[in-house]
Design a protein around this motif. Structure first.
Motif, PDB file in Angstrom:
ATOM      1  N   GLY A 133      42.810  58.382  49.255  1.00  0.00           N
ATOM      2  CA  GLY A 133      43.797  58.529  50.220  1.00  0.00           C
ATOM      3  C   GLY A 133      44.110  60.049  50.684  1.00  0.00           C
ATOM      4  O   GLY A 133      44.267  60.516  51.470  1.00  0.00           O
ATOM      5  N   ILE A 134      44.402  60.731  49.398  1.00  0.00           N
ATOM      6  CA  ILE A 134      44.479  62.123  49.515  1.00  0.00           C
ATOM      7  C   ILE A 134      43.845  62.941  50.029  1.00  0.00           C
ATOM      8  O   ILE A 134      43.574  64.012  51.020  1.00  0.00           O
ATOM      9  CB  ILE A 134      45.023  62.769  47.937  1.00  0.00           C
ATOM     10  N   LEU A 135      42.098  62.573  49.707  1.00  0.00           N
ATOM     11  CA  LEU A 135      41.149  63.325  50.247  1.00  0.00           C
ATOM     12  C   LEU A 135      41.018  63.086  51.657  1.00  0.00           C
ATOM     13  O   LEU A 135      40.727  63.934  52.544  1.00  0.00           O
ATOM     14  CB  LEU A 135      39.742  63.077  49.539  1.00  0.00           C
ATOM     15  N   THR A 136      41.186  61.964  52.207  1.00  0.00           N
ATOM     16  CA  THR A 136      41.085  61.514  53.615  1.00  0.00           C
ATOM     17  C   THR A 136      42.270  62.065  54.473  1.00  0.00           C
ATOM     18  O   THR A 136      41.968  62.904  55.380  1.00  0.00           O
ATOM     19  CB  THR A 136      41.089  59.994  53.824  1.00  0.00           C
ATOM     20  N   LEU A 137      43.409  62.262  53.924  1.00  0.00           N
ATOM     21  CA  LEU A 137      44.366  62.917  54.484  1.00  0.00           C
ATOM     22  C   LEU A 137      43.999  64.802  54.462  1.00  0.00           C
ATOM     23  O   LEU A 137      44.272  65.431  55.637  1.00  0.00           O
ATOM     24  CB  LEU A 137      45.736  62.774  53.701  1.00  0.00           C
ATOM     25  N   GLY A 138      43.736  65.150  53.427  1.00  0.00           N
ATOM     26  CA  GLY A 138      43.353  66.487  53.377  1.00  0.00           C
ATOM     27  C   GLY A 138      42.321  67.017  54.422  1.00  0.00           C
ATOM     28  O   GLY A 138      42.311  68.130  54.761  1.00  0.00           O
ATOM     29  N   VAL A 139      41.241  66.056  54.578  1.00  0.00           N
ATOM     30  CA  VAL A 139      40.230  66.541  55.682  1.00  0.00           C
ATOM     31  C   VAL A 139      40.695  66.126  56.967  1.00  0.00           C
ATOM     32  O   VAL A 139      40.475  67.278  57.962  1.00  0.00           O
ATOM     33  CB  VAL A 139      39.176  65.354  55.351  1.00  0.00           C
ATOM     34  N   ASN A 140      41.565  65.119  57.314  1.00  0.00           N
ATOM     35  CA  ASN A 140      42.024  64.991  58.610  1.00  0.00           C
ATOM     36  C   ASN A 140      43.187  65.772  59.121  1.00  0.00           C
ATOM     37  O   ASN A 140      43.130  66.079  60.344  1.00  0.00           O
ATOM     38  CB  ASN A 140      42.162  63.616  58.805  1.00  0.00           C
ATOM     39  N   LEU A 141      43.950  66.010  58.359  1.00  0.00           N
ATOM     40  CA  LEU A 141      45.338  66.672  58.613  1.00  0.00           C
ATOM     41  C   LEU A 141      45.044  67.838  59.267  1.00  0.00           C
ATOM     42  O   LEU A 141      45.873  68.373  60.504  1.00  0.00           O
ATOM     43  CB  LEU A 141      46.272  66.745  57.665  1.00  0.00           C
ATOM     44  N   PRO A 142      44.104  68.956  58.748  1.00  0.00           N
ATOM     45  CA  PRO A 142      43.934  70.340  59.406  1.00  0.00           C
ATOM     46  C   PRO A 142      43.579  70.033  60.752  1.00  0.00           C
ATOM     47  O   PRO A 142      43.833  71.101  61.697  1.00  0.00           O
ATOM     48  CB  PRO A 142      43.095  70.941  58.577  1.00  0.00           C
ATOM     49  N   LYS A 143      42.590  69.000  61.161  1.00  0.00           N
ATOM     50  CA  LYS A 143      42.273  68.945  62.478  1.00  0.00           C
ATOM     51  C   LYS A 143      43.444  68.517  63.595  1.00  0.00           C
ATOM     52  O   LYS A 143      43.215  69.132  64.598  1.00  0.00           O
ATOM     53  CB  LYS A 143      41.242  67.808  62.617  1.00  0.00           C
ATOM     54  N   GLN A 144      44.517  68.198  63.141  1.00  0.00           N
ATOM     55  CA  GLN A 144      45.594  67.753  63.822  1.00  0.00           C
ATOM     56  C   GLN A 144      46.594  68.969  64.101  1.00  0.00           C
ATOM     57  O   GLN A 144      46.999  69.268  65.147  1.00  0.00           O
ATOM     58  CB  GLN A 144      46.398  66.689  63.587  1.00  0.00           C
ATOM     59  N   ILE A 145      46.873  69.974  62.760  1.00  0.00           N
ATOM     60  CA  ILE A 145      47.754  71.038  63.116  1.00  0.00           C
ATOM     61  C   ILE A 145      46.998  72.336  63.296  1.00  0.00           C
ATOM     62  O   ILE A 145      47.519  73.223  63.444  1.00  0.00           O
ATOM     63  CB  ILE A 145      48.340  71.114  61.533  1.00  0.00           C
TER      64      ILE A 145
END
Length: 415
Positions: A133-145
Motif C-alpha cells: 500500500g505504501i509503495l503504491t501511494l509513493g509511486v502514484n502520489l507524485p504524479k498527482q502533485i
C-alpha cells in the motif's frame, strides 16, 4: 555531583547549541558524556534521581517513543505546507499536538500491543500488505502533485541559467561563459560570486533582442576583487586566482566595453548573514574593511584605466526568513506575505559595506554604483516580493522575477 553535572551538560547542549555549532565533532561529547554521567551516577537518593523520578518526567519518558514518531511528520509537513520558520506559534501548537497524539498512541496502541501475542504469519501478511500500500501511494502520489510543485519551482528557483556551469569555470577563468550567443564576440562581462550569478536570468531577459552579448565569470564565494595574495583566514581569497584571471580577461578583450561587479559583500566582510549577531571584534572588522576597500580600489582602478565602464551592484537587502515560504499555498494563513523588513534595519545591516562604497566612489567618481535598495525597498520597508510574485528564492538570492527587476533598474532595458 557527577549526575548533576551530566544533567547540566545535557541542558547546556539544548540551550546553547544552534545551527552554527560545529556538529558532529567534539561538541557532540557534551550531551553524550552528560547522558553517560546520568546513567552511571543518578542512583536513588541523588538530587538528579529525584528530579527525573517526578511524575511529569516519568510520563514524558513513557510516551517519548511515540513523541519521536509523531513529531517528524507533523513538523516536516507543516513547514512544507505552511512555510513557517521554526519558532513560530504554529510550532508551539504542534508541540502540544505531538504530546497529545503521543499519549493517545501510547495508551491505545503501544500498551495494548505489548500485552498481545501475534502469530508470525499474521505479522508477515500485515507487513506485506502495508508495504504494498505504501509503495503504491509513493509511486502514484507524485504524479498527482507534481504539476503544482513545478509551478512553484518556476516562481522560486533560478530558472533559465543557460548552459553555464553553476559555479563558474575555476580551472580556466579565460573560458568565457556566454549568456546569450556563444558564437558572437562579448560586449560586456559580469564578474563575481553567486550574487553575480543570480543576475543571469535578468541579463538574458533584458538583452535578448539586442546586439549586446554579455559573458559571465562566476564562482561561489568569490567576491569580485583582485587578491594578490592578501588573506585573513581565507578572506578575499578565491581558488586558482579566479577573479584575478577574470579581471585580466575582461581588460585584454577590447570588445568588452562594460564590466559589472557583483558580490555578497556583507558575508565577505563580516562572515555572517546580515541580521545575525556580530562575532568578529571591531578591530578585525576595521582591518577587513581596509583590505576590502584596497582590493576594490585596485580592481576598479585597473578596469577604469583600461577604458572600461564599470558598474558595481552593491548588496541587495537580505531577508531574515527564507521568502520561498510565501510561495506555499497556506503561508498567508499564518504569516505576513510578502515578507518585509524595516528599512532602518536593512540600512544598519549594510552599514560597513556602505562605508566602503562611499570611499570607493570618492576615489573613482566615474564608477557607477547601483544600490538594489532602490528596487526592493521604499522609505519604510524592504520587501521580498508582492502577493503574486516572489523576488527572492532564499534569504539573499533572487528569483528570475527579482533578477529582471534589478537588471532593468541597474542597466535599463534597451529600446
Amino acid at each position: 555531583g557527577l549526575a548533576a553535572a551530566g544533567l547540566l551538560a545535557i541542558a547546556a547542549a539544548v540551550v546553547l547549541f544552534d545551527g552554527r555549532t560545529p556538529f558532529p565533532g567534539l561538541y557532540a561529547l557534551v550531551p553524550t558524556v552528560g547522558t553517560a554521567l546520568v546513567i552511571l551516577f543518578a542512583a536513588p537518593g541523588t538530587l538528579t534521581h529525584r528530579l527525573l523520578s517526578l511524575r511529569a518526567c516519568v510520563g514524558i519518558g513513557l510516551i517519548s517513543y511515540s513523541m519521536y514518531l509523531w513529531h517528524q511528520p507533523l513538523f516536516v509537513f507543516s513547514r512544507y505546507l505552511f512555510g513557517l520558520p521554526q519558532g513560530s506559534y504554529l510550532f508551539l501548537a504542534l508541540t502540544v499536538l505531538t504530546l497529545l497524539l503521543a499519549w493517545i498512541t501510547w495508551r491505545f496502541i503501544e500498551r495494548p500491543f505489548r500485552k498481545k501475542h501475534f502469530r508470525v504469519r499474521t505479522v508477515l501478511i500485515t507487513a506485506a500488505a502495508a508495504s504494498i500500500g505504501i509503495l503504491t501511494l509513493g509511486v502514484n502520489l507524485p504524479k498527482q502533485i507534481r504539476p503544482a510543485f513545478d509551478a512553484l519551482d518556476l516562481q522560486t528557483q533560478w530558472q533559465g541559467w543557460t548552459k553555464c556551469y553553476p559555479f563558474g569555470t575555476r580551472e580556466e577563468a579565460g573560458g568565457r561563459c556566454s549568456i546569450l550567443d556563444d558564437n558572437a564576440a562579448p560586449t560586456s562581462a559580469i564578474i563575481g560570486d553567486s550574487h553575480a550569478q543570480h543576475l543571469a536570468f535578468g541579463i538574458r531577459e533584458v538583452f535578448a533582442d539586442t546586439t549586446e552579448n554579455p559573458i559571465i565569470f562566476v564562482s561561489g564565494g568569490c567576491f569580485p576583487v583582485v587578491t594578490k595574495g592578501r588573506e585573513i583566514d581565507g578572506f578575499m581569497q578565491c581558488a586558482q586566482d579566479f577573479i584575478d584571471k577574470s579581471i585580466a580577461y575582461a581588460i585584454e578583450d577590447q570588445g568588452i566595453k562594460q564590466v559589472v561587479l557583483s558580490g555578497y559583500g556583507v558575508w565577505e566582510l563580516l562572515r555572517r548573514r546580515a541580521h545575525e549577531p556580530e562575532h568578529l571584534d571591531p578591530a578585525e572588522i576595521e582591518q577587513r574593511q581596509a583590505l576590502l576597500l584596497e582590493g576594490l580600489q585596485e580592481t576598479v582602478g585597473r578596469l577604469l584605466a583600461s577604458g572600461k565602464q564599470v558598474l558595481l551592484i552593491s548588496d541587495n537587502p537580505e531577508m531574515i526568513h527564507s521568502p520561498v515560504h510565501c510561495s506555499t499555498r497556506a503561508a498567508g494563513w499564518f504569516g505576513k506575505c510578502p515578507l518585509r523588513l524595516a528599512r532602518e534595519d536593512v540600512d544598519r545591516s549594510l552599514r560597513e559595506m556602505d562605508q566602503i562604497i562611499e570611499k570607493l566612489k570618492l576615489s573613482h567618481p566615474e564608477l557607477h554604483v547601483h544600490d538594489p535598495r532602490a528596487v526592493f525597498c521604499d522609505a519604510e520597508f524592504c520587501y521580498s516580493g508582492t502577493a503574486a510574485q516572489s523576488w527572492y528564492r532564499d534569504h539573499d538570492h533572487l528569483t528570475p522575477a527579482g533578477a529582471v527587476r534589478l537588471v532593468e533598474d541597474a542597466v535599463g532595458r534597451p529600446e
